[in-house]
Design a protein around this motif. Structure first.
Motif, PDB file in Angstrom:
ATOM      1  N   ALA A 125       0.833  -1.209   0.000  1.00 43.59           N
ATOM      2  CA  ALA A 125       0.000   0.000   0.000  1.00 43.59           C
ATOM      3  C   ALA A 125       0.867   1.258   0.000  1.00 43.59           C
ATOM      4  O   ALA A 125       0.566   2.227  -0.718  1.00 43.59           O
ATOM      5  CB  ALA A 125      -0.936  -0.011   1.199  1.00 43.59           C
ATOM      6  N   LEU A 126       1.924   1.241   0.779  1.00 49.19           N
ATOM      7  CA  LEU A 126       2.817   2.398   0.825  1.00 49.19           C
ATOM      8  C   LEU A 126       3.474   2.648  -0.526  1.00 49.19           C
ATOM      9  O   LEU A 126       3.449   3.768  -1.049  1.00 49.19           O
ATOM     10  CB  LEU A 126       3.886   2.202   1.906  1.00 49.19           C
ATOM     11  N   LEU A 127       4.051   1.609  -1.126  1.00 51.53           N
ATOM     12  CA  LEU A 127       4.702   1.776  -2.424  1.00 51.53           C
ATOM     13  C   LEU A 127       3.721   2.260  -3.489  1.00 51.53           C
ATOM     14  O   LEU A 127       4.052   3.128  -4.297  1.00 51.53           O
ATOM     15  CB  LEU A 127       5.360   0.471  -2.864  1.00 51.53           C
ATOM     16  N   LEU A 128       2.525   1.707  -3.476  1.00 56.31           N
ATOM     17  CA  LEU A 128       1.545   2.087  -4.500  1.00 56.31           C
ATOM     18  C   LEU A 128       0.895   3.438  -4.227  1.00 56.31           C
ATOM     19  O   LEU A 128       0.156   3.939  -5.077  1.00 56.31           O
ATOM     20  CB  LEU A 128       0.490   0.987  -4.654  1.00 56.31           C
ATOM     21  N   SER A 129       1.182   4.053  -3.078  1.00 56.86           N
ATOM     22  CA  SER A 129       0.683   5.403  -2.819  1.00 56.86           C
ATOM     23  C   SER A 129       1.499   6.448  -3.582  1.00 56.86           C
ATOM     24  O   SER A 129       1.095   7.595  -3.693  1.00 56.86           O
ATOM     25  CB  SER A 129       0.701   5.707  -1.314  1.00 56.86           C
ATOM     26  N   PHE A 130       2.632   6.040  -4.102  1.00 60.51           N
ATOM     27  CA  PHE A 130       3.485   6.904  -4.917  1.00 60.51           C
ATOM     28  C   PHE A 130       3.157   6.676  -6.395  1.00 60.51           C
ATOM     29  O   PHE A 130       2.571   5.658  -6.740  1.00 60.51           O
ATOM     30  CB  PHE A 130       4.968   6.575  -4.679  1.00 60.51           C
ATOM     31  N   PRO A 131       3.601   7.593  -7.266  1.00 58.72           N
ATOM     32  CA  PRO A 131       3.418   7.358  -8.704  1.00 58.72           C
ATOM     33  C   PRO A 131       4.440   6.336  -9.221  1.00 58.72           C
ATOM     34  O   PRO A 131       5.321   6.643 -10.016  1.00 58.72           O
ATOM     35  CB  PRO A 131       3.605   8.741  -9.329  1.00 58.72           C
TER      36      PRO A 131
END
Length: 120
Positions: free
Chosen positions: A55-61
């Motif tokens: 979730a954290l990684l995918l919160s970035f572009p």
């Protein structure tokens, strides 16, 4: 934009040296190959923290790039007897070459390789 190696993503997620450099890259937009995504998932599933890290990684572009036939062949061409570069490493380098982007890694074995930026 940069390509992230699994070791760079793990350095960020685990708060290791180089984490801020990786965060800056993530905020600007980065690409990670599916093979390296799998490496991060495998490592963090063992620690039972994958769902949060994902979730954290995918919160970035962050874009996840598929492995192409050309990437696979380029990775095979990078193989050398006794090399410290794993298949995942070579696929990451092949993706960076295909996209003409630098690679962020925390893996010292990559020192001196074209396009490679060490985060620690």
């Amino acid at each position: 934009m940069v390509v992230l190696d699994a070791s760079a993503a793990l350095a960020y997620l685990q708060g290791e040296p180089g984490a801020q450099q990786v965060r800056d890259a993530l905020e600007s937009g980065a690409v990670m190959g599916a093979a390296n995504w799998a490496e991060v998932a495998q490592k963090l599933r063992r620690a039972d923290s994958w769902h949060v890290a994902r979730a954290l990684l995918l919160s970035f572009p962050l874009q996840i790039a598929s492995v192409t036939v050309d990437d696979a062949e380029a990775a095979a061409a990078l193989w050398q007897e006794g090399s410290a570069l794993s298949l995942g490493d070579r696929l990451c380098l092949a993706l960076a070459r295909r996209l003409d982007l630098p690679v962020l890694t925390a893996d010292q074995a990559w020192s001196g390789i074209e396009r490679v930026v060490l985060v620690r």
